[in-house]
Scaffold this active site. Structure first.
Site, short mmCIF file in Angstrom:
data_model
loop_
_atom_site.label_atom_id
_atom_site.label_comp_id
_atom_site.label_asym_id
_atom_site.label_seq_id
_atom_site.Cartn_x
_atom_site.Cartn_y
_atom_site.Cartn_z
N ASN A 181 -4.36 6.31 -1.13
CA ASN A 181 -4.00 6.47 0.28
C ASN A 181 -3.35 7.83 0.55
O ASN A 181 -3.43 8.35 1.66
CB ASN A 181 -3.08 5.33 0.74
CG ASN A 181 -3.89 4.07 1.00
OD1 ASN A 181 -5.12 4.12 1.11
ND2 ASN A 181 -3.23 2.93 1.10
N GLU B 2 -5.32 -0.33 -8.06
CA GLU B 2 -4.27 0.63 -8.46
C GLU B 2 -3.12 -0.17 -9.04
O GLU B 2 -2.59 -1.07 -8.37
CB GLU B 2 -3.77 1.43 -7.24
CG GLU B 2 -4.62 2.62 -6.88
CD GLU B 2 -4.03 3.44 -5.73
OE1 GLU B 2 -4.11 4.66 -5.79
OE2 GLU B 2 -3.48 2.85 -4.79
N SER C 299 0.83 -1.21 0.00
CA SER C 299 0.00 0.00 0.00
C SER C 299 0.86 1.26 0.00
O SER C 299 0.38 2.33 -0.34
CB SER C 299 -0.86 0.06 1.26
OG SER C 299 -1.58 -1.12 1.43
N HIS D 59 -2.19 -2.91 -6.37
CA HIS D 59 -2.69 -2.54 -5.05
C HIS D 59 -4.19 -2.79 -5.00
O HIS D 59 -4.98 -2.02 -5.55
CB HIS D 59 -2.35 -1.06 -4.76
CG HIS D 59 -2.80 -0.62 -3.41
ND1 HIS D 59 -3.20 0.65 -3.14
CD2 HIS D 59 -2.91 -1.31 -2.25
CE1 HIS D 59 -3.55 0.73 -1.86
NE2 HIS D 59 -3.39 -0.43 -1.31
#
Ligand code: CAA
Length: 691
Positions: A474, A436, A403, A424
């Site tokens: 994120n 992702e 991540s 991801h």
């Protein structure tokens, strides 16, 4: 010619030909009206209406929606088809969606290939059907099923369509041949009375009551999206009013919604998702065998998502015990899917059996793609990638589900950095659509193209990101959570902040999310970060909760208290922790309104998103919106954070400037200037001009 006319014997075949999905623009609408007129001549006994290529008609051409509508309009087309004195048979292969299904519903008979699908997905575009769909469908099939289909946009397969009466036949030979056969047998026969009298149905009071319940449930689930509730109202109208009255109401609601901001937002995200899925021109390699390292929640979910697409998986864990736990988790998840009627027993077994467990890497020697989903530290990743590099085929792609970690650094421990990238996934990986795809500095374009094709094949919405801490999503989340944490310090309570954001349409508020994922997870993540990389004041309350052992749902206390898995009020201890943090950072509390809460959190995510585009981590603003909508619970009908900011125009930019000038404003990127929300690829919409 967009609608071909061919006479075969005494049958006129009208074939809509607008690749790739035969969407109906004004040219096809005109072609259909001309075709039906041609069918009136004496040399024609019956008409077959079909689509070229793999699709029947996937609906109206969505690209036309932002422009003033041009005649002939679809209602005129469907009226013309229905009024044909010669029987019209829809021969449906592939998709009959939206306006395409409305065209099929206007035909006197419907024949389909076994693989065809039928649906009215208009509400997913912020509108309702505009050419009789909500009025014809509940007259033809169970009104509750019709209401569910129009409210959710879910489609039916051919077998269900036959069972419910939506279609008349499933072809048992090539569709064109079957269509001609049916057309010949119907030639000269009077049109079935039932088909012409469907307009007059007796309303059932039971259905009206059930529809009211369905509407209440739907409105609650829609998080502010208007169209699903309107669609159910229109189905209720169909059961209570003459056809012409219902159709007039439907058209009025269609036009109203079509020119609204929700429809513009949903069209934006529709096209942004497709744009994001496009990659390098290189031909993708085929992926037929996949390895997954790590059978924890993430690895097990990834393995299921791959198995669900029919690709065999080898799932690797270090110990028999860990592997057994992972395989049990998978078996339980498939068992639940069967119990909820989402999968048949056979399909669930087949998928589960396509996942082979292993405690060593030997079975990975033949994999085309290996996805690592192990513990999130660089040491662990280093060791795994070195081992994989030694065992995997030289052309195998090695992916990490990290991540946050630096994918270039991971790639560098292998002898094949061009074959390494990030995949991801979001938890639960077999459910969440977002993927992702993180390209490293050296990732080969063919590898990227392969990852994009693999993502689409496994039903994911892919977005390509560059390497940075947190990639796209994120990193935006950090900015969003930062503002939520600061608002807490400045005077709002967790539930005020969560409620303001769920009222805005977010699936959950930031503090409910923190409790769900575990407050200690973010805490550990921050401890691993460089000092100065985040705002300590924004997370002091989180840290305080962790030191008290209040970790969220797993300890039944976090920002909220939980009883039997449900929220049981706020955690009263939060107030003391907040008071201490206010003292530490010299913040005096004030009253904060929901508007400021929404602006601060959403604009912070949007501003970070614009910065991410500016740095080239995301290719376009639409990619950023796709990430936040599909991975972070942002309401789809608001189009994504950047789209939303853009819609607020100068007022939004002025707000960003104001917040950037505030006490913790140094974290806001410099995007509050005119022009910041008009980067390439997200020009001002003209949608509001549509009539
Ligand atoms: N209008 C315009 N373009 C469309 C389109 C439509 N209705 N449906 C698909 N396309 C385009 C896509 O934008 C894409 O274009 P690019 O290749 O340039 O990106 C191309 O067709 C292929 O689409 P997908 O990548 O989505 O292909 P797929 O095979 O994965 O899926 C599909 C095919 C199931 C038809 C999917 O495209 C889809 O769901 N389309 C939307 C269907 C829809 O919502 N129809 C209702 C429209 S509203 C309506 O019909 C109301 C009315 O009458 C007034």
């Amino acid at each position: 010619m967009p609608v071909h006319q061919d006479i075969i014997g005494r049958i006129l075949v009208l074939r809509v030909d607008n690749p790739p999905v035969n969407a109906l623009s004004k040219i096809e609408r005109r072609g259909l009206i001309e075709g039906i007129a041609r069918g009136a001549s004496d040399d024609v006994d019956a008409i077959v209406l079909t689509g070229a290529g793999a699709s029947f008609i996937a609906g109206a051409d969505i690209r036309e929606f932002g422009k003033p509508p041009e005649p002939p309009h679809l209602p005129e087309v469907v009226e013309t088809i229905e009024a044909s004195a010669k029987p019209v048979i829809a021969a449906i292969a592939g998709q009959a969606l939206g306006g395409g299904l409305e065209v099929a519903l206007a035909c006197h008979y419907r024949l389909a290939e076994a693989g065809a699908r039928f649906g009215l997905p208009e509400t997913t575009l912020g509108i309702v059907p505009g050419a009789g769909g909500t009025q014809r469908l509940p007259r033809l099939i169970d009104p509750m099923l019709a209401a569910d289909m129009v409210a959710t946009g879910k489609s039916l397969d051919a077998a269900s369509a036959l069972r419910t009466g939506l279609i008349d036949w499933i072809a048992d030979q090539p569709i064109d041949v079957a269509a001609l056969g049916h057309a010949r047998s119907l030639a000269g026969q009077p049109l079935d009375e039932r088909r012409l009298s469907e307009r007059n149905v007796e309303p059932s009071p039971d259905a009206i009551e059930d529809l009211a319940l369905l509407k209440a449930e739907t409105v609650k689930k829609s998080r502010g999206a208007i169209a699903p509730g309107v669609a159910i109202d229109l189905v209720a109208k169909a059961l209570q009013s003459p056809y012409d009255v219902g159709v007039a109401e439907e058209r009025a609601r269609f036009l109203e919604l079509r020119s609204g901001s929700q429809a513009a937002a949903l069209r934006h995200i529709f096209f942004a998702e497709r744009e994001a899925a496009k990659g390098p021109a290189e031909a993708p390699r085929s992926i037929e065998r996949v390895g997954v390292i790590g059978a924890g929640t993430m690895g097990a979910g990834i393995a299921m998502s791959v198995a669900d697409a029919g690709i065999p998986v080898v799932l690797v864990e270090q110990t028999e015990a860990a592997l057994g736990a992972g395989l049990d988790r998978i078996a339980r998840a498939y068992g639940e899917a069967v119990a909820r009627n989402r999968l048949s027993n056979d399909v669930a077994d087949e998928r589960r059996n396509s996942i082979t467990g292993a405690t060593g890497y030997d079975l990975l020697a033949n994999a085309d793609l290996i996805i690592e989903a192990a513990f999130e530290t660089m040491d662990v990743k280093d060791a795994i990638f070195k081992s994989l590099d030694a065992i995997a085929r030289s052309d195998a792609i090695l992916a990490t589900n990290t991540s946050y970690l630096d994918i270039d650094a991971i790639a560098a421990v292998t002898s094949r950095p061009s074959q390494v990238l990030g995949l991801h996934y979001f938890s639960p990986a077999n459910v969440m659509k977002l993927l992702e795809i993180v390209r490293g500095r050296e990732t080969d374009p063919t590898v990227l193209a392969t990852a994009l094709a693999f993502a689409r094949r496994t039903g994911k919405v892919p977005v390509v990101a560059g390497v940075c801490h947190g990639f796209i999503g994120n990193r935006m989340l950090r900015a969003y959570n930062r503002e939520a944490g600061l608002l807490l310090l400045e005077g709002a309570t967790p539930s005020q902040i969560d409620t303001a954001l769920t009222d805005f349409g977010m699936a959950m508020g930031p503090f409910a999310v923190a409790d769900l994922s575990g407050i200690d997870i973010g805490h550990k993540g921050r401890q691993a970060m460089e000092p100065g990389a985040y705002e300590p004041a924004a997370f002091r309350v989180h840290d305080g909760l962790v030191s008290c052992g209040f970790l969220g749902r797993k300890t039944a206390v976090g920002f909220y208290r939980y009883a039997s898995g449900k929220v049981d009020g706020e955690n009263a201890d939060v107030a003391d922790i907040v008071a201490a943090a206010r003292k530490e950072f010299a913040v005096s509390p004030r009253s904060i309104d929901p508007e400021e809460i929404v602006e601060r959190c959403i604009f912070a995510a949007a501003a970070e998103g614009l910065q991410i585009v500016k740095e080239g981590i995301a290719a376009r603003p639409g990619d950023v919106d796709v990430v936040y909508v599909n991975g972070y619970g942002f309401p789809r009908h608001r189009g994504g954070p950047i789209f939303y900011l853009r819609e607020t125009g100068e007022a939004g930019l002025a707000a960003i400037r104001r917040y950037a000038a505030g006490p913790f404003g140094r974290w806001w990127p410099d995007v509050g200037h005119p022009g910041a929300i008009e980067p390439p690829g997200i020009g001002k919409s003209t949608d509001k001009d549509a009539a």
